[in-house]
Design an enzyme around this catalytic site. Structure first.
Site, PDB file in Angstrom:
ATOM      1  N   ASP A   1      54.077  12.263 -20.885  1.00 25.94           N
ATOM      2  CA  ASP A   1      52.595  11.402 -21.198  1.00 25.94           C
ATOM      3  C   ASP A   1      51.658  11.533 -22.421  1.00 25.94           C
ATOM      4  O   ASP A   1      50.907  12.955 -22.216  1.00 25.94           O
ATOM      5  CB  ASP A   1      51.653  11.332 -19.863  1.00 25.94           C
TER       6      ASP A   1
ATOM      7  N   HIS B   1      53.881   7.671 -20.631  1.00 26.06           N
ATOM      8  CA  HIS B   1      53.086   7.149 -19.824  1.00 26.06           C
ATOM      9  C   HIS B   1      53.639   6.235 -18.696  1.00 26.06           C
ATOM     10  O   HIS B   1      52.779   5.598 -17.512  1.00 26.06           O
ATOM     11  CB  HIS B   1      51.639   6.189 -20.183  1.00 26.06           C
TER      12      HIS B   1
ATOM     13  N   SER C   1      48.449   4.289 -13.109  1.00 29.74           N
ATOM     14  CA  SER C   1      47.289   4.683 -14.251  1.00 29.74           C
ATOM     15  C   SER C   1      46.074   4.654 -13.578  1.00 29.74           C
ATOM     16  O   SER C   1      45.340   5.442 -13.049  1.00 29.74           O
ATOM     17  CB  SER C   1      47.689   3.662 -15.463  1.00 29.74           C
TER      18      SER C   1
ATOM     19  N   GLU D   1      45.141   2.925 -28.994  1.00 24.93           N
ATOM     20  CA  GLU D   1      45.203   2.669 -27.581  1.00 24.93           C
ATOM     21  C   GLU D   1      44.209   1.964 -26.794  1.00 24.93           C
ATOM     22  O   GLU D   1      43.795   1.415 -26.008  1.00 24.93           O
ATOM     23  CB  GLU D   1      45.313   4.071 -26.796  1.00 24.93           C
ATOM     24  N   GLU D   2      43.108   2.066 -27.527  1.00 23.70           N
ATOM     25  CA  GLU D   2      42.156   1.594 -27.041  1.00 23.70           C
ATOM     26  C   GLU D   2      40.647   0.508 -27.607  1.00 23.70           C
ATOM     27  O   GLU D   2      40.472  -0.811 -27.090  1.00 23.70           O
ATOM     28  CB  GLU D   2      40.880   2.486 -27.138  1.00 23.70           C
TER      29      GLU D   2
END
Length: 759
Positions: A701, A733, A626, A223-224
């Site tokens: 989510d 999400h 978001s 994800e990051e």
């Protein structure tokens, strides 16, 4: 449509002073429209916006050259269903594109995704089905197509597809080995290789299962850190570098997922919240033939992130990038693939954080090309480094930046890259001498945004271009930028899906405002349809505001801007400090203080909007998703009453609820930065609630978990505040699918119409 409206007593709050900053007022020019008298309902309906075929037109994805350079392959959506992709090809020399693999022929009834594959696609923001990935073999004879949980080997001459797997298990992260002899994949959390000649499978690991996985990336890396694999082949196929992940130290977050058919289940998700423990990641070299393993020592720190793995062209060395947990130190280790011994090849540090890149290029002469933001102004630039890591040449420099390296040609001594030199709103392809002896040469033309992929000898590239009045066009170009042939012209002629709406198309206007510290901030503004400067119009401000995103640019824009402008709204965005593509120093004001300077800069945009004679200052709304959802909350709560309405989608409400890698990069930990976390939380400002809000969240989510919104719902109810909300069962999400998208945007438009248009 059912809307949940929570009722209570409204609190009367005094209007707090908004952040003020001086700027030069620049009145936009009067827009001239060519359309005839418009019906009450705009031509571009919400239903058509999300129907098939896409109004943007056919946009090929995942374009690449065949190894011999004779074909181009790409993914294209079916005309009657934007969500299903097939594999297409076109010959470089000429002829029309043709379908190479029809996804529905290979898998007429694609089976349900496993949770691992669903998470991989969610992390990669893949919402399509059908063929979503593919890979050429090195000889150019075959293409690997993962589909339906299995793996197909497609002969490019005959289009015959051979199904390699017939197991009940779902294989993920499938790849062809560098010389095309093997196919590797993950099955049941273990790394397996398939011999294409013998048809035999060999499990290189067998201990995976439950909370242990081999060859997979943990949640925060996917994800990051933009790393979605956990294994890498050496170029000679002799070794694989493989990550082992142990998630047992990570907190188990129980999420209640309610599906669209009303079924509820508790999902156990190992989700490392800020300040909590991450997964334990170790790295090994595995010899392919013997299966022998050697562990690679990484960083002396107790906690770190495995970021990237690359190889020297001679297959003797792996270069492993490791970030410390604070993400202000990056070590690149040179690893001997036989012994596993490591040496520190290069170290980079920062007073704020380090942005990762995919630009590490090991060259055949043993040197390495690399990009770094360790420059004046934090602008990313190209460096040429020796085999021992020492700097040979600073290839590029200046107050502009490199987005990424496209190709390096040692024979010609040229580096091709994507970036901008004059305006961050545009993006072009450039070439520059490897020795840094001359300034870059711009290859592409126009005042829009380009992306490109070069062939093996850099004699040609696949280029895609768009601007505010040109949807993405893709062609084959010679290395000097001359077009050779169209791949997808996507011309706005009578056959284009957008043609019926073309005469109503509204072009954005661009300008700059000045932040409190003197920084120039770019904005874009869409005037409403049939604009009359003597009228007062409602306005909507769209915000993202967080790192790694740029809203204001000169590429083809989301048609949501047209949707609002054609409904009589002024539609406005401004990229605040902290946004992407201006260099790390432009992002740095966010450090330890999210929810501060971004709000200040968005309010400068609001001040500008309200200063325009044709904008009704009492009818301005704000929306975002978001980080933009978070910004909608923080801005309306820190400037109560400044906006007449706000829509917040999937927001973070308390950074202590979000994951380690993203949050700590910018905010450190809650233990080290308690004041920053407190002031960066929505709950520190919720008593200022005055602007009516519409809150939206997907109930499944797994990124910004639903608990963020639930806590806010609860606090607003306790405070007896009125607000509106919509939750989407089974959605993560993003809200996916045509029907739900139409539902979502019908509700959003109706909310803004009630708050900003109705008396």
């Amino acid at each position: 449509m059912i809307r949940t409206i929570l009722l209570g007593s409204a609190m009367s709050l005094a209007l707090s002073a908004c952040a003020q900053s001086s700027f030069n007022r620049s009145e936009p020019a009067t827009q001239t429209t060519t359309s005839a008298a418009r019906e009450a309902e705009p031509a571009l309906s919400i239903e058509r916006l999300y129907a098939s075929p896409s109004l943007t037109g056919p946009a090929p994805r995942a374009l690449t050259f065949s190894p011999d350079g004779e074909r181009l392959t790409f993914l294209r959506a079916k005309p009657d269903d934007n969500s299903v992709l097939d594999l297409w090809a076109v010959n470089v020399e000429g002829g029309e594109p043709y379908m190479l693999v029809d996804s529905q022929v290979l898998a007429p009834d694609e089976r349900e995704l496993t949770e691992a594959e669903r998470q991989l696609r969610e992390r990669a923001r893949i919402s399509s089905t059908g063929i979503v990935r593919y890979q050429w073999d090195s000889q150019g004879d075959a293409i690997l197509v993962p589909l339906d949980g299995d793996i197909f080997h497609v002969d490019v001459e005959t289009s015959e597809a051979r199904r390699l797997m017939t197991t009940d298990a779902y294989e993920t992260d499938a790849r062809i080995s560098p010389d095309g002899n093997f196919v590797s994949f993950i099955r049941d959390q273990n790394l397996v290789i398939h011999n294409l000649e013998t048809g035999e499978d060999t499990a290189l690991t067998t201990e995976g299962g439950a909370l242990i996985s081999w060859g997979m990336a943990e949640f925060v890396s996917q994800e990051e850190l933009d790393r979605r694999t956990g294994y890498w082949w050496s170029p000679d196929e002799a070794h694989l570098v493989v990550a082992r992940v142990d998630e047992s130290p990570v907190d188990n977050i129980e999420r209640l997922e309610i599906s669209g058919d009303g079924e509820a289940r508790v999902v156990d998700q190992r989700y490392p919240r800020a300040g909590r423990t991450n997964a334990d990641v170790t790295l090994y070299v595995i010899h392919r033939e013997s299966g022998d393993r050697v562990q690679i020592p990484l960083m002396s720190d107790d906690e770190y992130y495995l970021a990237r793995v690359n190889f020297s062209t001679d297959s003797e060395t792996a270069y492993v990038q490791v970030l410390n947990r604070a993400q202000n130190r990056l070590d690149i280790l040179a690893v001997n693939l036989v012994s596993g011994e490591t040496t520190l090849w290069h170290r980079e540090t920062s007073e704020t954080w380090i942005n990762l890149t995919g630009d590490f290029r090991a060259l055949s002469d043993g040197t390495v090309l690399w990009t770094s933001e360790d420059t004046p102004g934090g602008f990313r630039h190209i460096q040429h480094r020796a085999a021992d890591g020492s700097l040979i040449t600073q290839v590029t420099s200046g107050d502009w930046l490199v987005n990424g390296i496209n190709h390096v040609d040692l024979d010609t001594g040229l580096v091709h890259f994507t970036g901008w030199t004059s305006s961050p709103l545009q993006r072009h392809l450039y070439s520059v001498p490897l020795d840094g002896s001359a300034a870059p040469t711009q290859i592409t033309q126009g005042e829009g945004r380009w992306s490109g992929r070069f062939n093996a000898d850099a004699s040609a590239f696949i280029g895609s271009y768009s601007d505010p009045q040109t949807p993405p066009q893709t062609a084959l170009y010679a290395s000097d930028g001359e077009r050779v042939r169209w791949i997808e012209e996507n011309a706005l002629d009578e056959t284009h899906p957008y043609f019926p709406y073309l005469e109503d198309h509204i072009l954005p206007q661009y300008g700059t405002l000045t932040a409190e510290d003197g920084t120039q901030l770019h904005y874009q503004l869409f005037l409403p349809a049939d604009f009359d400067p003597s009228q007062d119009y409602p306005a909507i401000q769209y915000v993202y505001g967080g790192p790694h995103a740029q809203v204001v640019h000169q590429g083809w824009q989301s048609l949501r801007a047209q949707m609002f402008a054609q409904r009589g709204y002024v539609y406005f965005s401004i990229d605040n400090r902290g946004s992407w593509n201006r260099g790390r120093d432009f992002e740095a004001p966010l450090h330890l203080a999210m929810g501060t300077v971004e709000v200040e800069d968005q309010l400068i945009g609001l001040d500008y909007l309200k200063s325009l004679d044709f904008v009704d200052e009492d009818r301005v709304g704000l929306w975002g998703w978001s980080y933009g959802g978070y910004m909608t909350l923080m801005t309306t709560l820190q400037a109560p009453g400044a906006y007449a309405a706000g829509v917040s989608g999937a927001p973070v409400t308390d950074w202590a609820l979000y994951d380690t890698a993203y949050t700590e990069r910018y905010m450190s930990t809650p233990q080290a930065n308690p004041d920053g976390y407190e002031q960066g939380s929505v709950f520190a400002h919720v008593d200022n609630y005055e602007t009516p809000l519409f809150l939206i969240h997907g109930m499944a989510d797994d990124n910004v978990i639903f608990a963020n919104s639930v806590r806010l719902y609860n606090q607003l109810q306790v405070n007896r505040e009125d607000f509106e909300m919509m939750t989407y069962p089974g959605q993560r999400h993003g809200i996916r699918g045509e029907d739900r998208s139409v539902h979502l945007w019908t509700d959003v438009v109706e909310f803004f119409d009630r708050k900003l248009k109705d008396d």
